[in-house]
Design an enzyme around this catalytic site. Structure first.
Site, PDB file in Angstrom:
ATOM      1  CE1 TYR A 165      -3.980   1.733  -0.344  1.00 60.86           C
ATOM      2  CE2 TYR A 165      -3.424   2.793   1.734  1.00 60.86           C
ATOM      3  CZ  TYR A 165      -4.218   2.712   0.602  1.00 60.86           C
ATOM      4  OH  TYR A 165      -5.231   3.602   0.410  1.00 60.86           O
ATOM      5  CE  LYS A 205     -21.764 -19.351 -15.536  1.00 59.27           C
ATOM      6  NZ  LYS A 205     -22.889 -18.790 -16.277  1.00 59.27           N
ATOM      7  N   GLY A 231     -36.085 -18.207 -27.293  1.00 57.56           N
ATOM      8  CA  GLY A 231     -35.476 -17.364 -26.279  1.00 57.56           C
ATOM      9  C   GLY A 231     -34.006 -17.142 -26.563  1.00 57.56           C
ATOM     10  CB  ALA A 290     -30.499 -20.920 -24.950  1.00 57.56           C
TER      11      ALA A 290
END
Length: 763
Positions: A48, A103, A205, A207
């Site tokens: 830092y 995810k 849709g 996909a």
């Protein structure tokens, strides 16, 4: 289809289990860890103020250096507004957070990509785009997730135009890439040319649109692709229920319904709903039809129904309990890995095609032995039931990213071309710890060949909960040893549902009681035990009763230890089950380090001060176990001394064991005696150029039980990470011991490992 979809056949997870996992310990599934030391004032000054000013100044001069001095080059943002969460609909931004965290976890698990989940509380396209567009300096890529159509098309297109990093809506492209890979191989097996094949897609849709776009980019003729929605065929001139994305794929055709469109079609892609396809529709298709029924959790038509209509059909679904699963996890982690590593500006069609072709090619190659165990159908071999690689294939990370990187360089979107893709592939192979994939494969193998596992302490609340979870996961039949009334009362109190699929045996009242007593007496009659002693032991000791079930073939495996110490359990089990011929029984603990590696520690269970001969047996068994989990063993026989310094008598057993291994000529790396820091740290090992280890040791053989126990218990508490085990190895039958503080999830995992051990012993 998307990896997060529920699977009602193989993942019957209760609400209580799922909520407990997310709430136990630190809530959620993610945390931040430091990659640089911050232990001293000097460390802080470097990391830092004032040291951090230096990289800031350099990046200001040359923005590309952000990839060298910060996490940007390995960081993806997973972003959603929660308008299309899994199959659950519009739950809102906050309710989508568990999925987005998941995810991020998959990015890390499969491709070693760090991520941050961001949930945006807006359904306005402009607000969403403006919130994301200014995040570009923070990330190497953007993964959009669970955004409803048609807004998802607009959002992705706008962000791709505005940002100079990859923007990828996985719900669209992930499914399309994996499905395209399967289609390449299905056409190959049926003698079709992709460009000439006739495809019908049911669903319009995100996909479905992405699938249509990708197969056309791969050469399929646009006039051969018919898209259908709930109102029928999307044909040129149709006005009802149309938008610009549907219109782009409208076809000049006289067909107006799905059944009419399928007449003579070669391929069906289902991205719609359960039951949308019938046997009559299958019969109307061309010979050897290709059917990808990808609706989750239930496909448009089941493989069984499709094969009744066309026995030679090639079938894929979105489910893990059928062959040829179209699983997004085969795509997005590896596509981003390749894109990040060449610092791509975008993910273009060429990169998607390259990923699909690499996946298709991988399925045609010989499958490694460790992958076969994950298959519900036995050995995997390219053919109608294996056109898409298994999600547990360790080669994915070294095959897909290089193909994506090559395509990015060819199209000019790569800002850092890679000079040596072969070297890049080798580096990728070593990036992930294979333990996770191997454990996943073990779980899948057990699910494919369910076992009867005895839980000796069947009246304990957490054992009952674990048994129910074991059954629900499809791993086999749990057998609880205890009083039926007590077990049933516990299940009712906990609200665990029905007892179907769970057996309860009272040791004192069991019809097998006398048979077990006679079996035990035959083993112990010359060891000082009378017949009445054996009868009492079977009646009163649940470990003895459970071990007799396993030893006589009434069950496949057993677990115990939640209420009794290891020494007591081992004494009980030892009356019934002995070490396998030519083997030594010992305990092996897997230390899963915070840095993503695995270290095997032995013996952590049985031998207080092993002899040289015992150390050799433990070494051989540990190396074999490491290999079974995907690791090439590098074994360090550890001591307080290093190569005789100091030459203390307590290290002699280790030195003798090394000499015995030398005479055996084993086929793995080993050396000793050495202290653990030398075994694990390259700079220290360099002081001993004669050392045989070519890299850090991943198997540590301890000189005694005390040191093994201390090391395995201390390491995860002071260094981060976690442990599995100790796993009991080397007995005639499958037995595993539980830590007394084991959680329900840990009990299920250990019971599953016991079941896998039983499957291995059957070979």
């Amino acid at each position: 289809m998307p990896q997060g979809q529920p699977d009602t056949r193989t993942a019957r997870i209760s609400a209580e289990e799922a909520l407990a996992l997310h709430a136990t310990g630190r809530p959620g599934k993610l945390e931040t860890r430091l990659t640089k030391p911050l232990a001293t004032a000097r460390d802080l000054s470097l990391a830092y103020s004032p040291g951090v000013a230096e990289p800031c100044l350099q990046i200001a001069k040359n923005p590309a250096l952000a990839y060298d001095y910060t996490t940007r080059g390995n960081m993806v943002a997973v972003i959603s507004n929660g308008t299309a969460v899994l199959g659950l609909g519009n739950l809102g931004a906050l309710a989508s957070k568990p999925v987005m965290e998941g995810k991020v976890a998959l990015f890390k698990r499969f491709a070693d990509i760090d991520g941050i989940d961001l949930e945006l509380a807006t359904e306005d396209v402009e607000e969403f785009v403006n919130a994301v567009r200014f995040l570009g300096p923070s990330f190497g890529g953007i993964n959009l997730e669970d955004i409803k159509a048609p807004e998802c098309f607009v959002i992705e297109q706008r962000l791709r135009e505005l940002m100079d990093i990859p923007v990828f809506h996985d719900d669209q492209h992930g499914t399309a890439i994996v499905a395209a890979a399967g289609l390449i191989n299905a056409c190959h097996l049926t003698g079709r040319e992709l460009r000439d094949a006739k495809l019908v897609i049911n669903g319009a849709g995100s996909a479905a649109i992405a699938c249509a776009e990708l197969v056309k980019a791969m050469g399929m003729r646009p006039e051969n692709v018919i898209l259908c929605d709930t109102k029928g065929v999307i044909y040129q001139g149709r006005s009802e229920g149309m938008n610009q994305w549907k219109s782009a794929h409208a076809t000049a055709t006289s067909a107006r319904s799905l059944s009419e469109a399928l007449d003579g079609a070669d391929v069906f892609f289902g991205l719609s709903a359960k039951g949308a396809m019938t046997k009559e529709m299958v019969r109307a298709m061309a010979p050897r039809p290709i059917i990808f029924a990808m609706a989750n959790p239930d496909p448009e038509i089941t493989p069984e129904e499709a094969r009744e209509a066309a026995a030679d059909a090639i079938i894929a679904t979105g489910r893990s309990d059928y062959p040829n699963q179209v699983n997004n996890v085969l795509g997005f982690p590896y596509i981003f890995r390749g894109a990040l590593d060449v610092r791509a500006r975008t993910i273009d069609e060429g990169m998607k095609v390259a990923a699909a072709e690499a996946l298709a090619q991988l399925a045609r190659e010989d499958v490694p032995d460790e992958v076969h165990s994950a298959s519900a159908g036995g050995r995997l071999c390219f053919g109608p039931d294996y056109i898409i690689p298994n999600a547990f294939d360790p080669r994915l990370i070294s095959r897909i990213p290089p193909a994506v990187a090559r395509a990015a360089m060819a199209s000019g979107v790569a800002r850092r071309p890679l000079a040596d893709l072969r070297r890049y592939a080798r580096e990728l192979s070593g990036r992930l710890d294979p333990t996770a994939s191997a454990l996943d494969a073990i779980m899948e193998r057990v699910r494919a060949s369910p076992c009867r596992v005895v839980f000796a302490e069947g009246e304990e609340e957490k054992i009952v909960r674990a048994a129910v979870a074991f059954r629900n996961a499809g791993y086999g039949t749990p057998v609880l040893i205890g009083r039926e009334a007590r077990v049933l009362a516990t299940m009712e109190t906990l609200g665990l549902g029905q007892v179907e699929g769970i057996e309860i045996h009272n040791a004192r009242l069991s019809g097998a009681n006398q048979r077990y007593a006679e079996f035990l007496y035959q083993k112990l009659q010359r060891r000082g035990f009378l017949a009445r002693d054996c009868q009492r032991m079977v009646n009163q000791d649940r470990n003895i009763f459970a071990a007799c079930m396993v030893a006589t073939g009434d069950a496949d495996a057993m677990v115990t230890g939640a209420t009794r110490s290891t020494s007591v359990c081992m004494e009980d089990i030892g009356h019934v089950i002995e070490p396998a011929a030519g083997r030594i029984a010992f305990g092996l603990t897997l230390l899963l380090t915070s840095r993503g590696g695995t270290i095997f520690i032995a013996d952590t269970l049985l031998h207080e001060r092993p002899s040289p001969e015992q150390l050799v047996g433990i070494t051989l068994g540990s190396a074999a176990a490491a290999r079974s989990l995907g690791h090439e063993p590098r074994v360090a026989l550890t001591s307080h001394s290093t190569f005789g310094n100091p030459m203390h008598p307590t290290g002699q057993a280790i030195r003798d064991a090394v000499a015995m291994l030398d005479r055996r000529g084993v086929d793995f790396e080993y050396d000793g005696d050495m202290s653990p820091d030398v075994a694990l740290e390259p700079s220290l090992r360099a002081l001993y150029p004669f050392c045989r280890l070519t890299g850090p040791a991943n198997v540590l053989i301890m000189p005694g039980l005390h040191s093994a126990h201390i090391a395995s218990r201390l390491a995860p508490r002071v260094g981060g990470g976690s442990t599995i085990g100790p796993l009991l190895i080397g007995l005639q039958h499958a037995v595993q011991l539980l830590p007394m503080d084991a959680s329900v999830s840990q009990i299920v995992d250990i019971a599953t490992l016991a079941a896998h051990q039983a499957l291995e012993l059957r070979r």
